[in-house]
Design a protein around this motif. Structure first.
Motif, PDB file in Angstrom:
ATOM      1  N   ASP A   1       2.095   1.904  -6.321  1.00 62.71           N
ATOM      2  CA  ASP A   1       2.168   3.311  -6.413  1.00 62.71           C
ATOM      3  C   ASP A   1       1.355   3.560  -5.044  1.00 62.71           C
ATOM      4  O   ASP A   1       1.886   4.374  -3.930  1.00 62.71           O
ATOM      5  CB  ASP A   1       1.224   4.071  -7.446  1.00 62.71           C
ATOM      6  N   ARG A   2       0.303   3.004  -4.728  1.00 60.32           N
ATOM      7  CA  ARG A   2      -0.679   3.075  -3.679  1.00 60.32           C
ATOM      8  C   ARG A   2       0.101   2.509  -2.416  1.00 60.32           C
ATOM      9  O   ARG A   2      -0.010   2.956  -1.312  1.00 60.32           O
ATOM     10  CB  ARG A   2      -1.926   2.756  -3.868  1.00 60.32           C
ATOM     11  N   ALA A   3       0.553   1.388  -2.496  1.00 66.16           N
ATOM     12  CA  ALA A   3       1.544   0.706  -1.331  1.00 66.16           C
ATOM     13  C   ALA A   3       2.430   1.691  -0.779  1.00 66.16           C
ATOM     14  O   ALA A   3       2.736   1.851   0.263  1.00 66.16           O
ATOM     15  CB  ALA A   3       2.045  -0.603  -2.067  1.00 66.16           C
ATOM     16  N   VAL A   4       3.218   2.196  -1.834  1.00 64.20           N
ATOM     17  CA  VAL A   4       4.202   3.414  -1.556  1.00 64.20           C
ATOM     18  C   VAL A   4       3.604   4.478  -0.642  1.00 64.20           C
ATOM     19  O   VAL A   4       4.127   5.063   0.336  1.00 64.20           O
ATOM     20  CB  VAL A   4       4.887   3.809  -2.665  1.00 64.20           C
ATOM     21  N   LEU A   5       2.494   5.067  -1.071  1.00 64.30           N
ATOM     22  CA  LEU A   5       1.920   6.179  -0.477  1.00 64.30           C
ATOM     23  C   LEU A   5       1.493   5.670   0.880  1.00 64.30           C
ATOM     24  O   LEU A   5       1.859   6.438   1.985  1.00 64.30           O
ATOM     25  CB  LEU A   5       0.810   6.597  -1.150  1.00 64.30           C
ATOM     26  N   VAL A   6       0.832   4.385   1.085  1.00 62.12           N
ATOM     27  CA  VAL A   6       0.467   3.954   2.256  1.00 62.12           C
ATOM     28  C   VAL A   6       1.631   3.949   3.224  1.00 62.12           C
ATOM     29  O   VAL A   6       1.777   4.292   4.456  1.00 62.12           O
ATOM     30  CB  VAL A   6      -0.428   2.735   2.202  1.00 62.12           C
TER      31      VAL A   6
ATOM     32  N   THR B   1      14.527  11.221  -9.224  1.00 61.75           N
ATOM     33  CA  THR B   1      15.193  10.037  -9.888  1.00 61.75           C
ATOM     34  C   THR B   1      14.458   9.010 -10.465  1.00 61.75           C
ATOM     35  O   THR B   1      14.842   8.321 -11.384  1.00 61.75           O
ATOM     36  CB  THR B   1      16.329   9.446  -8.979  1.00 61.75           C
ATOM     37  N   GLY B   2      13.133   8.695  -9.822  1.00 58.36           N
ATOM     38  CA  GLY B   2      12.487   7.771 -10.316  1.00 58.36           C
ATOM     39  C   GLY B   2      12.739   6.644  -9.581  1.00 58.36           C
ATOM     40  O   GLY B   2      12.092   5.419  -9.738  1.00 58.36           O
ATOM     41  N   PHE B   3      13.888   6.476  -8.661  1.00 59.89           N
ATOM     42  CA  PHE B   3      14.040   5.385  -7.936  1.00 59.89           C
ATOM     43  C   PHE B   3      13.786   5.097  -6.448  1.00 59.89           C
ATOM     44  O   PHE B   3      13.754   6.253  -5.712  1.00 59.89           O
ATOM     45  CB  PHE B   3      15.501   5.171  -7.728  1.00 59.89           C
ATOM     46  N   CYS B   4      12.941   4.154  -6.212  1.00 62.17           N
ATOM     47  CA  CYS B   4      12.355   4.422  -4.648  1.00 62.17           C
ATOM     48  C   CYS B   4      12.700   3.053  -4.070  1.00 62.17           C
ATOM     49  O   CYS B   4      12.042   1.858  -4.756  1.00 62.17           O
ATOM     50  CB  CYS B   4      10.549   4.610  -4.759  1.00 62.17           C
ATOM     51  N   PRO B   5      13.236   2.722  -3.180  1.00 57.26           N
ATOM     52  CA  PRO B   5      13.626   1.423  -2.437  1.00 57.26           C
ATOM     53  C   PRO B   5      12.381   0.584  -2.065  1.00 57.26           C
ATOM     54  O   PRO B   5      11.998  -0.423  -2.314  1.00 57.26           O
ATOM     55  CB  PRO B   5      14.611   1.813  -1.398  1.00 57.26           C
TER      56      PRO B   5
ATOM     57  N   ALA C   1       4.726   5.127   3.124  1.00 53.38           N
ATOM     58  CA  ALA C   1       5.302   6.496   3.511  1.00 53.38           C
ATOM     59  C   ALA C   1       4.489   7.119   4.631  1.00 53.38           C
ATOM     60  O   ALA C   1       5.155   7.610   5.427  1.00 53.38           O
ATOM     61  CB  ALA C   1       5.402   7.605   2.240  1.00 53.38           C
ATOM     62  N   GLY C   2       3.285   7.301   4.333  1.00 53.60           N
ATOM     63  CA  GLY C   2       2.443   7.776   5.241  1.00 53.60           C
ATOM     64  C   GLY C   2       2.659   7.091   6.767  1.00 53.60           C
ATOM     65  O   GLY C   2       2.569   7.839   7.789  1.00 53.60           O
ATOM     66  N   PHE C   3       2.531   6.033   6.685  1.00 52.21           N
ATOM     67  CA  PHE C   3       2.567   5.144   7.930  1.00 52.21           C
ATOM     68  C   PHE C   3       4.061   5.390   8.455  1.00 52.21           C
ATOM     69  O   PHE C   3       4.147   5.405   9.994  1.00 52.21           O
ATOM     70  CB  PHE C   3       2.444   3.479   7.686  1.00 52.21           C
ATOM     71  N   MET C   4       5.058   5.541   7.936  1.00 46.64           N
ATOM     72  CA  MET C   4       6.423   5.627   8.410  1.00 46.64           C
ATOM     73  C   MET C   4       6.536   7.074   8.919  1.00 46.64           C
ATOM     74  O   MET C   4       7.219   7.318   9.881  1.00 46.64           O
ATOM     75  CB  MET C   4       7.496   5.367   7.336  1.00 46.64           C
ATOM     76  N   ILE C   5       5.883   7.900   8.168  1.00 42.39           N
ATOM     77  CA  ILE C   5       6.082   9.529   8.673  1.00 42.39           C
ATOM     78  C   ILE C   5       5.392   9.445  10.136  1.00 42.39           C
ATOM     79  O   ILE C   5       5.844  10.141  11.211  1.00 42.39           O
ATOM     80  CB  ILE C   5       5.222  10.351   7.856  1.00 42.39           C
ATOM     81  N   LEU C   6       4.023   8.998  10.260  1.00 39.29           N
ATOM     82  CA  LEU C   6       3.209   8.729  11.433  1.00 39.29           C
ATOM     83  C   LEU C   6       4.075   8.127  12.646  1.00 39.29           C
ATOM     84  O   LEU C   6       4.218   8.672  13.662  1.00 39.29           O
ATOM     85  CB  LEU C   6       1.753   8.393  11.274  1.00 39.29           C
ATOM     86  N   LEU C   7       4.669   6.909  12.127  1.00 42.46           N
ATOM     87  CA  LEU C   7       5.499   6.220  13.178  1.00 42.46           C
ATOM     88  C   LEU C   7       6.834   7.039  13.747  1.00 42.46           C
ATOM     89  O   LEU C   7       7.095   7.207  14.933  1.00 42.46           O
ATOM     90  CB  LEU C   7       6.089   4.882  12.576  1.00 42.46           C
ATOM     91  N   SER C   8       7.316   7.720  12.887  1.00 34.50           N
ATOM     92  CA  SER C   8       8.515   8.846  13.187  1.00 34.50           C
ATOM     93  C   SER C   8       8.082   9.793  14.023  1.00 34.50           C
ATOM     94  O   SER C   8       8.750  10.052  14.925  1.00 34.50           O
ATOM     95  CB  SER C   8       9.296   9.018  12.067  1.00 34.50           C
ATOM     96  N   LEU C   9       7.047  10.276  13.705  1.00 37.84           N
ATOM     97  CA  LEU C   9       6.425  11.533  14.486  1.00 37.84           C
ATOM     98  C   LEU C   9       5.983  10.889  15.968  1.00 37.84           C
ATOM     99  O   LEU C   9       6.400  11.559  17.134  1.00 37.84           O
ATOM    100  CB  LEU C   9       5.116  12.118  14.034  1.00 37.84           C
ATOM    101  N   LEU C  10       5.291   9.763  16.250  1.00 43.75           N
ATOM    102  CA  LEU C  10       5.363   9.223  17.529  1.00 43.75           C
ATOM    103  C   LEU C  10       6.634   8.935  18.118  1.00 43.75           C
ATOM    104  O   LEU C  10       6.567   8.996  19.537  1.00 43.75           O
ATOM    105  CB  LEU C  10       4.341   7.855  17.286  1.00 43.75           C
ATOM    106  N   LEU C  11       7.449   8.407  17.519  1.00 42.92           N
ATOM    107  CA  LEU C  11       8.807   7.861  18.234  1.00 42.92           C
ATOM    108  C   LEU C  11       9.269   9.348  18.719  1.00 42.92           C
ATOM    109  O   LEU C  11      10.028   9.378  19.750  1.00 42.92           O
ATOM    110  CB  LEU C  11       9.648   7.291  17.220  1.00 42.92           C
ATOM    111  N   THR C  12       9.535  10.387  17.887  1.00 47.41           N
ATOM    112  CA  THR C  12       9.900  11.503  18.023  1.00 47.41           C
ATOM    113  C   THR C  12       9.084  12.270  19.466  1.00 47.41           C
ATOM    114  O   THR C  12      10.025  12.479  20.533  1.00 47.41           O
ATOM    115  CB  THR C  12       9.799  12.418  17.336  1.00 47.41           C
ATOM    116  N   TYR C  13       7.856  12.101  19.628  1.00 49.90           N
ATOM    117  CA  TYR C  13       7.036  12.628  20.600  1.00 49.90           C
ATOM    118  C   TYR C  13       7.296  11.833  21.969  1.00 49.90           C
ATOM    119  O   TYR C  13       7.369  12.218  23.094  1.00 49.90           O
ATOM    120  CB  TYR C  13       5.674  12.868  20.248  1.00 49.90           C
ATOM    121  N   PHE C  14       7.342  10.309  21.695  1.00 47.13           N
ATOM    122  CA  PHE C  14       7.235   9.574  23.063  1.00 47.13           C
ATOM    123  C   PHE C  14       8.424   8.846  23.631  1.00 47.13           C
ATOM    124  O   PHE C  14       8.691   8.539  24.500  1.00 47.13           O
ATOM    125  CB  PHE C  14       5.999   8.393  22.719  1.00 47.13           C
ATOM    126  N   VAL C  15       9.584   8.792  22.585  1.00 49.93           N
ATOM    127  CA  VAL C  15      10.555   8.150  22.765  1.00 49.93           C
ATOM    128  C   VAL C  15      11.709   9.268  22.983  1.00 49.93           C
ATOM    129  O   VAL C  15      12.450   9.024  23.850  1.00 49.93           O
ATOM    130  CB  VAL C  15      10.992   7.162  21.640  1.00 49.93           C
TER     131      VAL C  15
END
Length: 66
Positions: free
Chosen positions: A4-9, A46-50, A11-25
């Motif tokens: 659960d905690r790994a998924v939260l970390v 659904t309870g399904f998380c890849p 997801a947060g990392f991926m959101i921040l990465l995508s925002l940085l890519l949006t801004y800089f790339v």
């Protein structure tokens, strides 16, 4: 660390990465942010998380243990 905690970390990392890519790339990377949000919403219903499946295969366990 639990799944659960790994998924939260992750997801947060991926959101921040995508925002940085949006801004800089390229502004089109905002769709990556939207994809992450949609994936989080569908997993809530659904309870399904890849990512959780991948973390489970890597050896993390469900629960609240750190």
């Amino acid at each position: 660390m639990s799944i659960d905690r790994a998924v939260l970390v992750f997801a947060g990392f991926m959101i921040l990465l995508s925002l940085l890519l949006t801004y800089f790339v390229h502004p089109g990377f905002v769709w990556f942010t939207a994809f992450i949000g949609v994936n989080m919403i569908q997993s809530a219903f659904t309870g399904f998380c890849p990512a959780a499946t991948i973390f489970r295969k890597l050896g993390l366990r469900p629960g609240t243990a750190f």
